[in-house]
Design an enzyme around this catalytic site. Structure first.
Site, PDB file in Angstrom:
ATOM      1  N   HIS A 125     -10.162  -5.212  -3.424  1.00 43.75           N
ATOM      2  CA  HIS A 125      -8.845  -5.484  -2.843  1.00 43.75           C
ATOM      3  C   HIS A 125      -8.995  -5.872  -1.389  1.00 43.75           C
ATOM      4  CE1 HIS A 125      -9.715  -1.165  -2.496  1.00 43.75           C
ATOM      5  NE2 HIS A 125      -9.057  -1.195  -1.341  1.00 43.75           N
ATOM      6  N   HIS A 159      -7.017  -5.814   2.128  1.00 40.25           N
ATOM      7  CA  HIS A 159      -5.885  -5.267   2.892  1.00 40.25           C
ATOM      8  C   HIS A 159      -5.337  -6.357   3.806  1.00 40.25           C
ATOM      9  CE1 HIS A 159      -6.803  -0.831   2.315  1.00 40.25           C
ATOM     10  NE2 HIS A 159      -7.980  -1.358   1.989  1.00 40.25           N
ATOM     11  N   ASP A 186       0.854  -1.195   0.000  1.00 41.80           N
ATOM     12  CA  ASP A 186       0.000   0.000   0.000  1.00 41.80           C
ATOM     13  C   ASP A 186       0.887   1.241   0.000  1.00 41.80           C
ATOM     14  OD1 ASP A 186      -3.202   0.575   1.013  1.00 41.80           O
ATOM     15  OD2 ASP A 186      -1.752   2.232   1.105  1.00 41.80           O
TER      16      ASP A 186
HETATM   17  P1  AMP Z   1      -9.806   1.369   0.268  1.00 36.16           P
HETATM   18  O1  AMP Z   1     -10.200   2.499   1.181  1.00 36.16           O
HETATM   19  O2  AMP Z   1     -10.073   0.028   0.877  1.00 36.16           O
HETATM   20  O3  AMP Z   1     -10.366   1.524  -1.117  1.00 36.16           O
HETATM   21  O4  AMP Z   1      -8.225   1.454   0.184  1.00 36.16           O
HETATM   22  C1  AMP Z   1      -7.511   1.871  -0.946  1.00 36.16           C
HETATM   23  C2  AMP Z   1      -6.058   1.742  -0.602  1.00 36.16           C
HETATM   24  O5  AMP Z   1      -5.304   1.829  -1.808  1.00 36.16           O
HETATM   25  C3  AMP Z   1      -5.542   2.834   0.343  1.00 36.16           C
HETATM   26  O6  AMP Z   1      -4.986   2.221   1.505  1.00 36.16           O
HETATM   27  C4  AMP Z   1      -4.482   3.547  -0.496  1.00 36.16           C
HETATM   28  O7  AMP Z   1      -3.366   3.954   0.269  1.00 36.16           O
HETATM   29  C5  AMP Z   1      -4.108   2.490  -1.524  1.00 36.16           C
HETATM   30  N1  AMP Z   1      -3.597   2.993  -2.782  1.00 36.16           N
HETATM   31  C6  AMP Z   1      -4.157   3.931  -3.583  1.00 36.16           C
HETATM   32  N2  AMP Z   1      -3.413   4.123  -4.681  1.00 36.16           N
HETATM   33  C7  AMP Z   1      -2.367   3.257  -4.580  1.00 36.16           C
HETATM   34  C8  AMP Z   1      -1.237   2.978  -5.410  1.00 36.16           C
HETATM   35  N3  AMP Z   1      -1.035   3.613  -6.569  1.00 36.16           N
HETATM   36  N4  AMP Z   1      -0.359   2.042  -4.993  1.00 36.16           N
HETATM   37  C9  AMP Z   1      -0.547   1.399  -3.823  1.00 36.16           C
HETATM   38  N5  AMP Z   1      -1.594   1.623  -3.003  1.00 36.16           N
HETATM   39  C10 AMP Z   1      -2.485   2.547  -3.372  1.00 36.16           C
END
Ligand code: AMP
Ligand code: ZN
Length: 123
Positions: free
Chosen positions: A109, A111, A30
């Site tokens: 996704h 986490h 992340d």
């Molecule tokens: P969610 O709130 O479950 O949709 O989490 C989205 C996650 O994606 C967040 O923890 C962000 O930090 C992560 N994220 C967004 N863009 C990227 C990226 N380009 N590379 C890695 N992680 C990302």
């Protein structure tokens, strides 16, 4: 899917720190980690939310969840049963779904969040 950041990561059009890849899944770090270990596991196909998954995706969902303990172990977050019968270590697995679920990126996704008490400070 156009304009999906995680599809672009899966297609290697956007850089990421990849920690696992097979024909169906990709796992990467992340970009804004909430804990010492914060990984995301995605299917390579685009599913916008968990609620978009259908019966045909059940095996894929199982694969996503099944990868979590392997990645956690590789990153030092496996739960360890101590001699006194208590566990140390461990990690949190989380899927945010929809606005009220706190989802920011609309490509399914999982986490995988590890480290000491990683949920502290998170809503
Ligand atoms: P969610 O709130 O479950 O949709 O989490 C989205 C996650 O994606 C967040 O923890 C962000 O930090 C992560 N994220 C967004 N863009 C990227 C990226 N380009 N590379 C890695 N992680 C990302
Ligand atoms: Zn996508």
């Amino acid at each position: 899917m156009d304009n999906c950041i995680f599809c672009k990561i899966a297609a290697k059009q956007t850089p990421s720190t990849i920690v696992y890849e097979d024909d169906d899944l990709l796992a990467f770090k992340d970009i804004n980690p909430a804990a010492p270990v914060h990984l995301l596991v995605i299917p390579k196909i685009h599913l916008d939310t968990l609620s978009s998954a259908k019966a045909e995706h059940e095996a894929l969902l199982g694969k996503i969840l099944g990868l979590a303990p392997k990645l956690a172990a590789e990153h030092g977050c496996a739960p360890v049963l101590q001699a006194d019968g208590k566990y140390t270590g461990g990690y949190k697995t989380l899927i945010n779904t929809g606005t009220d679920g706190g989802q920011e990126v609309y490509h399914l996704h999982l986490h995988v969040i590890g480290g000491p008490q990683p949920w502290r400070g998170q809503s």
